[in-house]
Design a protein around this motif. Structure first.
Motif: not given
Length: 627
Positions: A401-413
Motif C-alpha cells: 500500500d505504501n507504494l500506491w499512495k495518492q499523487t495529488s500534490s508535488l510532495e506526495e508525488l
C-alpha cells in the motif's frame, strides 16, 4: 379542382360535435392533442407571447468540452488523466507533471523547477518557468489539464467568456534532457484585436540568482533570452554531513516575454517557447565562480542546439522535435502491465498503476536515447538491461500500500517516486536502475507479479490466492533478443490459468509450472497454457529458461512433497471485483423473466385502456345498467 372551403359548414359541424355527449374516443383524442400542444408548442408559444427568451448557456462549457473530446476514449483505457480546475467529483486526483530525470515540474501557473537529488527530482529551484494567459478580468473562465502517459505530454486548456481560448502543450524533452518545451496556441473568436495579459517566468526566494541577457538566433530571427545563474544547497543528496558545505551551480536560459500580447482578429496566435536548464554536481562552495561560467556556457550551447533541432520540421517547426520525444516515450511503454478493472472499493486499478508508473519514469533519465550519450554509455546500459540477476527479490508490489499512495500534490508525488526507487534498489534491481528509465520500467513490471531472475531462469513467485483478477505482463526482457509475455486469466469456474508466449526470441525457451514435475514445454509465439498449481512447500508457479537441462534438474532441486491444482476462488471474491458487491450478477434468465413480466403487464394495461375508451357508449351503458 378541389371544392372551396366552406367556413359556415365547418362551424356547423364543430357545433354539432360539441352538442350532446362526447364519446370517450373523441375525448381521448382531444386530450391527446392538448397534451401535445402543451408539451411541444406551448413553451415556444408562451415565450413568443410574453417576449421571454431561453436562458443563455455558458459557452465556456462547450468550449472546454470541445477541447477535451479527443481524450475521452483514451481516458476510458486509463492512457490519459483528465483533471478540471477545480476538480470534478468523478476525476482521478493526480497532479499533471512533466519530467525526464534531469528536471521536472508540476503543470500549474506558479510551478517551480525541480532537479535531481538523492534518488529522485527532490531539489526545488525557485524559478517559475510557466508562461500562461492570466485568468483575471470580469469574465469567467474554465481550465483543465490532460496528462498523456504514452507520449509524456501534458495538455492544458483555458476557455474565457471574453471570446478566446488557449491550448498549451508541455513536455520535458527526452533526447535533449536539458530542454523544457511550451507550445501555446491562443484562438480569438472575435472580429477585433484583443490584448491579453501573460503570466511570465519569474524568480522567487533565490537570493544568489543573477540575470543577464543574451541574443540568440532562431531561424532568421534574433531573439532576446535571459540567462539566470545561481546556487542551491546540495544538502541531503547523499546523507553525508560534508554535503552541508557543498552546493550545485544551476543555470537556466529562457526567452524574454512581454507582459501583454495582442491577439489577431478571428485568428490564432502561436508561441513556441524553449527553456534549457543545466547544473553541476555537488561542489565546494568556494569553487562556485569557476563552475559558474562552465555551466552557463553549457546551458547556452544546449539552447542553441535545441533551436537548431526545432527548425528541421517540414510543416511545423516543432513537429520533428516533438516526434523524437514521443517516440522515446512510446518505446519506454513497450514493456507494460494490464490488470482487469475492479469495482470493489479501495482497490488498485489501471489509473493508479499508470499514474504511478508515469511519475516514476518521469523522474528517470532515458540515457540510451539521449543525443549526448556516448557509445560506451549506451553499451553499459545494454549490459545493465541484460543482467537482472536477483530482481525482483520480494513479495509482489501490488500488495504494498505504501507504494500506491495518492499523487495529488508535488510532495506526495515525490514521496511515492522516492519510495519506489528505494524499494527497487534494495530488492535486487540496482542494475536495472543504473540503466535508467528502460530498466526501471522492467523492474516495476517484474515487481508487480513477483517475477525474479535467478540463476539461469525467470520465475513467477506469486501466491495463487492473489490471482483473482486478470493480469497481462507485456514484453518482459529476457536478454537482448527475447521478450516474454505472460497472462493470467480467471476462467468461468473461478480458477486461474497461465498463458505464456514469446514476443520474439534468439533461441529455444522452455517453461514448466509449479514444482516442475512435468516435462519442460517449449515456448513459441502462440500462447501456451499452464495450470496454476499449489505446492508443499510453496514454490513459484512458473519457471522459464533457455537451458532445458537446467529446467529438468529443477524438479530434483525444489523438493516438493505435494503438488495440487490451485483451488477455485470463492464466488463472493470474484463477484466483489466484477460487480462491486459480494452477491454477484444475477443469472440472465432472471432478468429475461423480469422483462417479460413488465412487457405482459403493460400490454394488459394498454388493452384495458383501449377497451375502456374505444368501445361504443351504448355498449358501455348496457354493460353497467341494472337488469
Amino acid at each position: 379542382m378541389s371544392p372551396k372551403f366552406d367556413v359556415s359548414e365547418f362551424t356547423r359541424r364543430l357545433k354539432r360535435t360539441f352538442d350532446g355527449n362526447i364519446s370517450y374516443r373523441k375525448l381521448f383524442a382531444l386530450l391527446f392533442v392538448v397534451a401535445v400542444f402543451l408539451l411541444y408548442i406551448g413553451p415556444s408559444f408562451l415565450r413568443w407571447l410574453f417576449g421571454s427568451s431561453e436562458p443563455t448557456k455558458d459557452h465556456t462549457i462547450r468550449c472546454m468540452d470541445d477541447r477535451l473530446t479527443p481524450f475521452y476514449l483514451q481516458q476510458l483505457e486509463y492512457n490519459v488523466n483528465i483533471r478540471h480546475q477545480p476538480m470534478f467529483a468523478h476525476e482521478y486526483d493526480a497532479i499533471p507533471y512533466v519530467g525526464n530525470g534531469m528536471f521536472g515540474l508540476e503543470i500549474q501557473a506558479d510551478a517551480h523547477l525541480n532537479i535531481f537529488r538523492g534518488r529522485a527530482l527532490l531539489q526545488p529551484v525557485n524559478y517559475h518557468p510557466i508562461v500562461s494567459v492570466a485568468a483575471g478580468g470580469l469574465g469567467t473562465h474554465r481550465e483543465a489539464t490532460v496528462v498523456e502517459y504514452l507520449s509524456g505530454v501534458v495538455h492544458r486548456f483555458q476557455c474565457f467568456s471574453e471570446g478566446y481560448f488557449v491550448s498549451y502543450q508541455y513536455y520535458a524533452h527526452r533526447t535533449m534532457p536539458s530542454v523544457l518545451v511550451q507550445e501555446i496556441q491562443i484562438t480569438n473568436t472575435k472580429n477585433q484585436l484583443v490584448d491579453v495579459e501573460l503570466v511570465v517566468p519569474r524568480i522567487s526566494d533565490w537570493p544568489t540568482a543573477v540575470t543577464r541577457s543574451v541574443k540568440l538566433q532562431h531561424g532568421s530571427t534574433i531573439l532576446e533570452y535571459q540567462v539566470i545563474t545561481g546556487l542551491v544547497d546540495a544538502a541531503a543528496s547523499t546523507g553525508n554531513n560534508d554535503d552541508d558545505k557543498r552546493i550545485r551551480v544551476v543555470c537556466i536560459v529562457a526567452r524574454k516575454m512581454p507582459r501583454v500580447l495582442t491577439l489577431k482578429k478571428r485568428g490564432t496566435t502561436k508561441l513556441e517557447l524553449l527553456l534549457t536548464i543545466n547544473y553541476s554536481d555537488a561542489i565546494p562552495r568556494e569553487k562556485y565562480a569557476v563552475y559558474k561560467e562552465l555551466v552557463e556556457q553549457q546551458t547556452i550551447d544546449a539552447m542553441n542546439k535545441a533551436l537548431q533541432a526545432a527548425e528541421h520540421g517540414e510543416h511545423n517547426a516543432y513537429y520533428a522535435f516533438k516526434r523524437d520525444h514521443v517516440k522515446v516515450w512510446n518505446s519506454l511503454w513497450e514493456t507494460g502491465f494490464h490488470i482487469s478493472t475492479s469495482k470493489a472499493e479501495n482497490t488498485l486499478n489501471g489509473n493508479d498503476i499508470n499514474a504511478t508508473m508515469y511519475a516514476v519514469i518521469s523522474q528517470s533519465r532515458a540515457y540510451e536515447y539521449e543525443v549526448s550519450s556516448s557509445v560506451q554509455k549506451k553499451q553499459d546500459i545494454e549490459r545493465a538491461l541484460t543482467y537482472a540477476e536477483g530482481c525482483y527479490d520480494s513479495y509482489h508490489t501490488l500488495q504494498a500500500d505504501n507504494l500506491w499512495k495518492q499523487t495529488s500534490s508535488l510532495e506526495e508525488l515525490n514521496g511515492v517516486v522516492a519510495s519506489w526507487m528505494l524499494t527497487l534498489e534494495k530488492q535486487g534491481c540496482h542494475n536495472l536502475i543504473k540503466a535508467g528509465a528502460s530498466g526501471i520500467v522492467q523492474a516495476m513490471v517484474l515487481s508487480f507479479g513477483g517475477f525474479r531472475f535467478s540463476n539461469q531462469h525467470l520465475e513467477l513467485n506469486i501466491h495463487p490466492k492473489y490471482l483473482h483478477r486478470d493480469y497481462d505482463f507485456r514484453r518482459l526482457n529476457y536478454g537482448n533478443m527475447t521478450h516474454v509475455n505472460v497472462s493470467i486469466a480467471v476462467r468461468d469456474d473461478n480458477k486461474a490459468v497461465l498463458f505464456v508466449a514469446l514476443d520474439r526470441s534468439d533461441g529455444n525457451y522452455y517453461a514448466c509450472d509449479a514444482g516442475c514435475l512435468d516435462p519442460p514445454v517449449q515456448l513459441g509465439p502462440s500462447k501456451t497454457i499452464f495450470p496454476v498449481k499449489l505446492t508443499e512447500p510453496l514454490t513459484s508457479i512458473l519457471y522459464i529458461t533457455s537451458d532445458k537441462i537446467h529446467m529438468e534438474d529443477l524438479r530434483h532441486a525444489l523438493h516438493v512433497k505435494e503438488v495440487v491444482e490451485a483451488p477455485a476462488h470463492e464466488h463472493h471474491v470474484i463477484a466483489l471485483h466484477k460487480h462491486g458487491h459480494s452477491l454477484g450478477a444475477l443469472p440472465t434468465l432472471f432478468w429475461v423473466s423480469i422483462c417479460v413480466i413488465i412487457v405482459v403487464f403493460h400490454v394488459f394495461l394498454c388493452k384495458l385502456i383501449v377497451k375502456e375508451y374505444c368501445e361504443p357508449p351504448d355498449k358501455l351503458r348496457y354493460r353497467y345498467s341494472k337488469p
